[in-house]
Design an enzyme around this catalytic site. Sequence first.
Site, short mmCIF file in Angstrom:
data_model
loop_
_atom_site.label_atom_id
_atom_site.label_comp_id
_atom_site.label_asym_id
_atom_site.label_seq_id
_atom_site.Cartn_x
_atom_site.Cartn_y
_atom_site.Cartn_z
CB CYS A 149 -6.83 -0.88 -4.23
SG CYS A 149 -6.20 0.01 -5.65
CG HIS A 242 -9.99 3.23 -4.49
ND1 HIS A 242 -9.14 4.31 -4.51
CD2 HIS A 242 -9.29 2.20 -5.04
CE1 HIS A 242 -7.97 3.94 -5.04
NE2 HIS A 242 -8.04 2.66 -5.35
N1 LIG Z 1 -1.43 1.70 -3.86
C1 LIG Z 1 -2.49 0.88 -3.81
O1 LIG Z 1 -3.60 1.30 -3.42
C2 LIG Z 1 -2.37 -0.58 -4.19
C3 LIG Z 1 -3.42 -1.43 -3.85
C4 LIG Z 1 -3.34 -2.78 -4.20
C5 LIG Z 1 -2.23 -3.23 -4.85
N2 LIG Z 1 -1.19 -2.39 -5.18
C6 LIG Z 1 0.00 -2.97 -5.81
O2 LIG Z 1 1.02 -3.02 -4.82
C7 LIG Z 1 2.31 -2.85 -5.40
C8 LIG Z 1 3.00 -1.67 -4.74
O3 LIG Z 1 2.25 -0.48 -4.97
P1 LIG Z 1 2.62 0.92 -4.32
O4 LIG Z 1 1.44 1.76 -4.57
O5 LIG Z 1 3.10 0.74 -2.93
O6 LIG Z 1 3.87 1.38 -5.25
P2 LIG Z 1 5.04 2.41 -4.94
O7 LIG Z 1 4.61 3.44 -3.95
O8 LIG Z 1 5.51 2.87 -6.27
O9 LIG Z 1 6.20 1.52 -4.25
C9 LIG Z 1 6.97 0.59 -4.98
C10 LIG Z 1 8.01 -0.06 -4.09
O10 LIG Z 1 8.72 -1.04 -4.85
C11 LIG Z 1 10.12 -0.81 -4.75
N3 LIG Z 1 10.81 -1.16 -6.00
C12 LIG Z 1 10.64 -0.60 -7.23
N4 LIG Z 1 11.49 -1.16 -8.12
C13 LIG Z 1 12.22 -2.07 -7.43
C14 LIG Z 1 13.27 -2.96 -7.77
N5 LIG Z 1 13.77 -2.99 -9.02
N6 LIG Z 1 13.78 -3.78 -6.81
C15 LIG Z 1 13.30 -3.73 -5.56
N7 LIG Z 1 12.31 -2.90 -5.17
C16 LIG Z 1 11.77 -2.09 -6.07
C17 LIG Z 1 10.24 0.67 -4.47
O11 LIG Z 1 11.51 0.90 -3.85
P3 LIG Z 1 12.43 2.18 -4.17
O12 LIG Z 1 11.86 3.31 -3.37
O13 LIG Z 1 13.76 1.75 -3.69
O14 LIG Z 1 12.34 2.43 -5.65
C18 LIG Z 1 9.05 0.89 -3.53
O15 LIG Z 1 9.40 0.49 -2.24
C19 LIG Z 1 2.05 -2.68 -6.90
O16 LIG Z 1 2.20 -3.92 -7.53
C20 LIG Z 1 0.61 -2.19 -6.96
O17 LIG Z 1 0.00 -2.48 -8.18
C21 LIG Z 1 -1.24 -1.07 -4.84
#
Ligand SMILES: NC(=O)c1ccc[n+]([C@@H]2O[C@H](COP(=O)([O-])OP(=O)(O)OC[C@H]3O[C@@H](n4cnc5c(N)ncnc54)[C@H](OP(=O)(O)O)[C@@H]3O)[C@@H](O)[C@H]2O)c1
Length: 354
Positions: A149, A242
């Site tokens: 991001c 950001h």
């Molecule tokens: N936040 C940002 O600004 C941003 C920007 C660019 C990229 N990213 C990337 O995008 C991805 C998601 O980020 P996020 O911020 O949305 O994270 P998050 O809020 O922690 O969400 C993670 C998601 O993954 C699921 N998950 C976790 N473990 C799992 C498993 N074993 N099997 C299936 N599903 C699983 C979770 O489901 P449960 O609720 O069931 O655990 C939840 O839906 C990451 O790789 C991050 O680096 C994030």
Amino acid sequence: VSNMQVAVLGATGMIGQRFIQLLEGHPFFDINGLYASERSDGKRVSQVLKIKDYEFDQETLETEIKQIDVKKIAESCRIAFSGLPSEIARDIEQDLADKGVAVFSNASSHRMRDDVPLLIPEVNPDHLEVIRSQKTFGDGGFIVTNANCSTTGIALPLKALDDAFGLKLVCVSTYQALSGAGYPGVPSLDIIGNVLPYIKSEEEKMEMEILKMLGILEDGRVRFADFDMLANCVRVPVIDGHLESLIMTFVEDPDLDEVASALSEFRADPQHLELPTAPIEPIIVRDEVDRPQPALDAYAGEPERARGMAVTVGRLRKKDMYFKAFALSHNTLRGGAGGSVLNAELAVEKGYLR
Ligand SMILES: NC(=O)c1ccc[n+]([C@@H]2O[C@H](COP(=O)([O-])OP(=O)(O)OC[C@H]3O[C@@H](n4cnc5c(N)ncnc54)[C@H](OP(=O)(O)O)[C@@H]3O)[C@@H](O)[C@H]2O)c1
């Protein structure tokens, strides 16, 4: 023609829920299924709401989230939008591609592969071509990633400036929002009234990813750009958006008006193709002394579907050979789910998704 069926992976997370928001009423795509871990199996969206600034449709709120089932997704969906943690994404995304699904991912696991594009449609649309070298492409399966991001937020202005004046050196310092750390993210006692000058692996990602995105496609492979890139990354107590400080030197020596015009006049494929999630003005330049700010500018971008997709740049200054500026972008929209949706829209319009 009916809309393509899509799955959202990580539908209970910060990125997953932005996917759901952007896919509601989408002109190309219909949500076919929402998926997360075993922990969320059977819960309805209304029970796991994370986003507080958007009102989901009643039908969405009642939709049940399922545990990820690769076979079922492959049978019912042409596309999977992934907001999974990297460790989990690596195998699941590849399994889906192996089964003929087009994966548009936010996770970092596949970003640096030679045959995977790190795509921003305004920056490097031609890089999409490298998916042809993925062994699953012939059967319709492939992986496209978007950048971290904080990298995405500066990639648009840096692309415009590199095209116009040639980048030599970029020093960036970030002021990164909490939603960038996922949900629940940083413990409140660590961040309220504080800033944290360390985000694991973030500086390394920024320094590498920008060179891949601004690289040149040669013989089906990306040759990385070779300007100098230095990043300092900091977490601040802001919910979304950001802010990033930039100090740059160029091959040429433009005056500030020329820099401002290169940014505000920048248009690219998504604008020419009028992709549904593309902002009409991808880079908005502000003259006020105190802009951009997360509270005022995170949702920049028009039309309605492209809110949070424009990057706002301000405080353009020049001292000797150094150019200074601030850039601001919405990390879970332009820097996350919105970036992936725009990538998929580009793939549809360019004929990669039949
Ligand atoms: N936040 C940002 O600004 C941003 C920007 C660019 C990229 N990213 C990337 O995008 C991805 C998601 O980020 P996020 O911020 O949305 O994270 P998050 O809020 O922690 O969400 C993670 C998601 O993954 C699921 N998950 C976790 N473990 C799992 C498993 N074993 N099997 C299936 N599903 C699983 C979770 O489901 P449960 O609720 O069931 O655990 C939840 O839906 C990451 O790789 C991050 O680096 C994030």
